[in-house]
Design an enzyme around this catalytic site. Structure first.
Site, PDB file in Angstrom:
ATOM      1  N   ARG A 174      25.864  40.287  17.769  1.00 42.05           N
ATOM      2  CA  ARG A 174      24.956  39.872  19.272  1.00 42.05           C
ATOM      3  C   ARG A 174      26.527  38.852  19.933  1.00 42.05           C
ATOM      4  NH1 ARG A 174      26.946  35.828  22.552  1.00 42.05           N
ATOM      5  NH2 ARG A 174      26.497  34.356  21.010  1.00 42.05           N
ATOM      6  N   ASP A 175      27.376  38.077  19.507  1.00 40.99           N
ATOM      7  CA  ASP A 175      28.921  37.796  19.716  1.00 40.99           C
ATOM      8  C   ASP A 175      29.530  38.385  19.949  1.00 40.99           C
ATOM      9  OD1 ASP A 175      30.611  35.664  21.395  1.00 40.99           O
ATOM     10  OD2 ASP A 175      30.622  34.386  19.864  1.00 40.99           O
ATOM     11  N   HIS A 224      29.819  26.338  16.158  1.00 45.18           N
ATOM     12  CA  HIS A 224      30.725  27.793  16.086  1.00 45.18           C
ATOM     13  C   HIS A 224      31.867  27.703  16.858  1.00 45.18           C
ATOM     14  CE1 HIS A 224      29.968  31.893  18.033  1.00 45.18           C
ATOM     15  NE2 HIS A 224      30.563  31.708  19.015  1.00 45.18           N
ATOM     16  N   HIS A 238      36.418  29.918  17.028  1.00 44.95           N
ATOM     17  CA  HIS A 238      37.120  30.390  17.412  1.00 44.95           C
ATOM     18  C   HIS A 238      38.850  30.071  16.900  1.00 44.95           C
ATOM     19  CE1 HIS A 238      34.590  33.186  20.473  1.00 44.95           C
ATOM     20  NE2 HIS A 238      33.462  31.904  19.781  1.00 44.95           N
ATOM     21  N   CYS A 257      39.085  37.285  21.453  1.00 42.52           N
ATOM     22  CA  CYS A 257      39.424  36.619  22.616  1.00 42.52           C
ATOM     23  C   CYS A 257      39.893  37.029  23.959  1.00 42.52           C
ATOM     24  CB  CYS A 257      39.805  35.169  22.382  1.00 42.52           C
ATOM     25  SG  CYS A 257      40.042  33.936  24.655  1.00 42.52           S
ATOM     26  N   ASN A 264      36.222  35.137  16.697  1.00 40.41           N
ATOM     27  CA  ASN A 264      35.036  34.340  15.877  1.00 40.41           C
ATOM     28  C   ASN A 264      35.770  33.673  14.296  1.00 40.41           C
ATOM     29  OD1 ASN A 264      32.398  34.021  17.467  1.00 40.41           O
ATOM     30  ND2 ASN A 264      32.572  36.226  17.528  1.00 40.41           N
TER      31      ASN A 264
END
Length: 313
Positions: A14-15, A208, A210, A241, A250
């Site tokens: 997803r991300d 979560h 990064h 990013c 991530n």
């Protein structure tokens, strides 16, 4: 069956996929999810239920969910920004809904075109929806930009904790903290998660993080030391990013699993199988950069993982 000490929640499908320009074919997505499952991953955020015109990468969300829910013992998650998305996700059979609720007032308007207060009401509406038609489905409100925002800069910590508490009061089962743009540092992570746990108790959710500025693993370790036991990450660090070209977005699942296993913290994940799961990812997104120090360097000589097959099938 050995119960893992930490839960690694894979968010790449997803991300990761919605952060790259390429669209992975559905068949490749399913092969990738199967490979993650084979490695022992037991929670995967497989899709985002948003309009296909906005995110063509997620146009097959329902089909992906319907496949993923056939894997025994896998918690299938999907991101939903609103009630309409939640209705579609519940119809597809997801086990858990995640909602992006931004702590930054500026980011909230830019990301979902709603104020923070309006998003709390959206949490309430979705909580009532799942209560009525699928009470077994869990709901998580992920507080994005919790550690800083590229649009407004500093995000006051009091507002982060206030918003998380508002989401739980509105019906979310848990609320975690997301370092959306890679601004966090370990001291800040410890401080905010300590406050979150004091405010929410067992409803304090996942970390979560990064890796935009290279602090992803350090921030995960800081969260672990504050009692966090669920961590989001992405195979190959997929989802770079856009504010830091060339940096992985991530936290890399392979590196995160290796860190914990090297510490003697059980993840229930087979590192060799996890690294093998990079193959269908790379095949489905040819030319897309993937990251990870552990896959590149290999495991240390003599390293024996404490994996005992508890989460394996």
């Amino acid at each position: 069956m050995t119960v893992p000490d930490v839960l690694i929640s894979e968010v790449g499908p997803r991300d990761g996929l919605q952060s790259v320009k390429s669209t992975m074919p559905t068949a490749d997505k399913l092969r990738w999810i199967d490979a993650l499952y084979k490695a022992g991953i037991r929670e995967i955020e497989v899709a985002s239920f948003v309009p296909a015109r906005l995110l063509p990468q997620m146009a097959d969300a329902a089909e992906v969910v319907r496949h993923a829910v056939t894997l025994p013992g896998l918690t299938v998650m999907a991101l939903v920004p609103n009630r309409k998305g939640a209705e579609a996700a519940l119809a597809a059979g997801v086990h858990k809904l995640t909602m992006p609720v931004s702590a930054s007032a500026a980011h909230s308007l830019a990301n979902v075109r709603k104020t923070r207060e309006e998003m709390v009401e959206e949490v309430r509406a979705i909580s009532e929806l799942r209560r009525d038609i699928a009470p077994q489905v869990r709901l998580e409100a992920g507080i994005s930009t919790a550690f800083g925002c590229t649009l407004q800069g500093e995000v006051p910590e009091d507002e982060v904790i206030w918003l998380a508490a508002q989401c739980v009061a509105a019906g979310a089962d848990e609320s975690g903290l997301s370092d959306t743009v890679g601004y966090a540092n370990p001291a800040q992570v410890r401080r905010l998660f300590k406050r979150l746990r004091a405010e929410l108790g067992d409803k304090a959710g996942a970390a979560h993080m990064h890796n935009t500025r290279g602090l992803g693993l350090a921030n995960c370790l800081a969260a672990y030391e504050e009692g966090v036991r669920t961590f989001d990450s992405s195979l190959g660090g997929l989802g770079g990013c856009p504010y830091a070209p060339g940096a992985s977005g991530n936290v890399v699942t392979e590196d995160l699993v290796f860190m914990f296993e090297a510490m003697g913290v059980r993840t229930g994940i087979d590192i060799d199988q996890l690294i093998a799961a990079r193959a269908p990812l790379i095949a489905g997104l040819p030319g897309e950069p993937v990251y990870g120090m552990t896959p590149e360097a290999g495991l240390p000589k003599g390293f024996v993982q404490g994996f005992q097959g508890g989460a394996h099938v």
